[in-house]
Design a protein around this motif. Sequence first.
Motif, PDB file in Angstrom:
ATOM      1  N   ALA A   1      54.152   5.837 -13.557  1.00 61.29           N
ATOM      2  CA  ALA A   1      54.024   4.481 -13.860  1.00 61.29           C
ATOM      3  C   ALA A   1      55.539   4.046 -14.212  1.00 61.29           C
ATOM      4  N   LEU A   2      56.386   4.585 -14.616  1.00 58.81           N
ATOM      5  CA  LEU A   2      57.696   4.295 -14.880  1.00 58.81           C
ATOM      6  C   LEU A   2      58.222   3.677 -13.625  1.00 58.81           C
ATOM      7  N   THR A   3      58.252   4.330 -12.678  1.00 61.73           N
ATOM      8  CA  THR A   3      58.829   4.040 -11.238  1.00 61.73           C
ATOM      9  C   THR A   3      58.133   2.847 -10.648  1.00 61.73           C
ATOM     10  N   HIS A   4      57.241   2.879 -10.896  1.00 60.35           N
ATOM     11  CA  HIS A   4      56.512   1.732 -10.480  1.00 60.35           C
ATOM     12  C   HIS A   4      56.527   0.332 -11.159  1.00 60.35           C
ATOM     13  N   LEU A   5      56.967   0.297 -12.498  1.00 59.62           N
ATOM     14  CA  LEU A   5      57.125  -0.507 -13.373  1.00 59.62           C
ATOM     15  C   LEU A   5      58.863  -1.147 -12.943  1.00 59.62           C
ATOM     16  N   VAL A   6      59.726  -0.299 -12.872  1.00 55.61           N
ATOM     17  CA  VAL A   6      60.865  -0.629 -12.278  1.00 55.61           C
ATOM     18  C   VAL A   6      60.682  -1.140 -10.786  1.00 55.61           C
ATOM     19  N   GLU A   7      59.985  -0.716  -9.915  1.00 59.36           N
ATOM     20  CA  GLU A   7      59.929  -1.507  -8.665  1.00 59.36           C
ATOM     21  C   GLU A   7      59.345  -2.758  -8.837  1.00 59.36           C
ATOM     22  N   ARG A   8      58.512  -3.137  -9.490  1.00 62.22           N
ATOM     23  CA  ARG A   8      57.918  -4.384  -9.693  1.00 62.22           C
ATOM     24  C   ARG A   8      58.948  -5.349 -10.329  1.00 62.22           C
ATOM     25  N   ALA A   9      59.696  -4.691 -11.392  1.00 63.00           N
ATOM     26  CA  ALA A   9      60.709  -5.680 -11.758  1.00 63.00           C
ATOM     27  C   ALA A   9      61.790  -6.125 -11.013  1.00 63.00           C
ATOM     28  N   GLN A  10      62.142  -5.285 -10.196  1.00 66.98           N
ATOM     29  CA  GLN A  10      63.261  -5.510  -9.145  1.00 66.98           C
ATOM     30  C   GLN A  10      62.640  -6.541  -8.066  1.00 66.98           C
ATOM     31  N   GLN A  11      61.206  -6.425  -7.686  1.00 67.69           N
ATOM     32  CA  GLN A  11      60.698  -7.628  -6.956  1.00 67.69           C
ATOM     33  C   GLN A  11      60.871  -8.790  -7.562  1.00 67.69           C
ATOM     34  N   LEU A  12      60.313  -8.760  -9.015  1.00 69.80           N
ATOM     35  CA  LEU A  12      60.273 -10.254  -9.642  1.00 69.80           C
ATOM     36  C   LEU A  12      61.814 -10.814  -9.865  1.00 69.80           C
ATOM     37  N   ILE A  13      62.824 -10.024  -9.911  1.00 70.65           N
ATOM     38  CA  ILE A  13      64.148 -10.250 -10.148  1.00 70.65           C
ATOM     39  C   ILE A  13      64.427 -10.905  -8.828  1.00 70.65           C
ATOM     40  N   ALA A  14      64.370 -10.229  -7.575  1.00 72.19           N
ATOM     41  CA  ALA A  14      64.480 -10.528  -6.064  1.00 72.19           C
ATOM     42  C   ALA A  14      64.088 -11.859  -5.773  1.00 72.19           C
ATOM     43  N   HIS A  15      63.064 -12.301  -6.266  1.00 75.78           N
ATOM     44  CA  HIS A  15      62.314 -13.488  -5.764  1.00 75.78           C
ATOM     45  C   HIS A  15      62.779 -14.566  -6.724  1.00 75.78           C
TER      46      HIS A  15
END
Length: 68
Positions: free
Chosen positions: A54-68
């Motif tokens: 879950a932590l990996t998924h959360l970090v990936e999602r945060a990176q997606q939100l920051i990138a957009h």
Amino acid sequence: MSARTHTRPHPVPRGGVDTRLPWWALALPTLAFVALLTLILNPSEAHAAAGEPALTHLVERAQQLIAH
């Protein structure tokens, strides 16, 4: 001899303690709540757990939100 100085005591607010909050004290929790709610309710991200931490998924999602 020293001269006497007259000082007035500070007026006490009628309600007791001053309860005004800065703008960010309401804005930041509201922003965090909305961000977490959109992460939970985003139907395009809904899928069964595939053994991914879950932590990996959360970090990936945060990176997606920051990138957009």
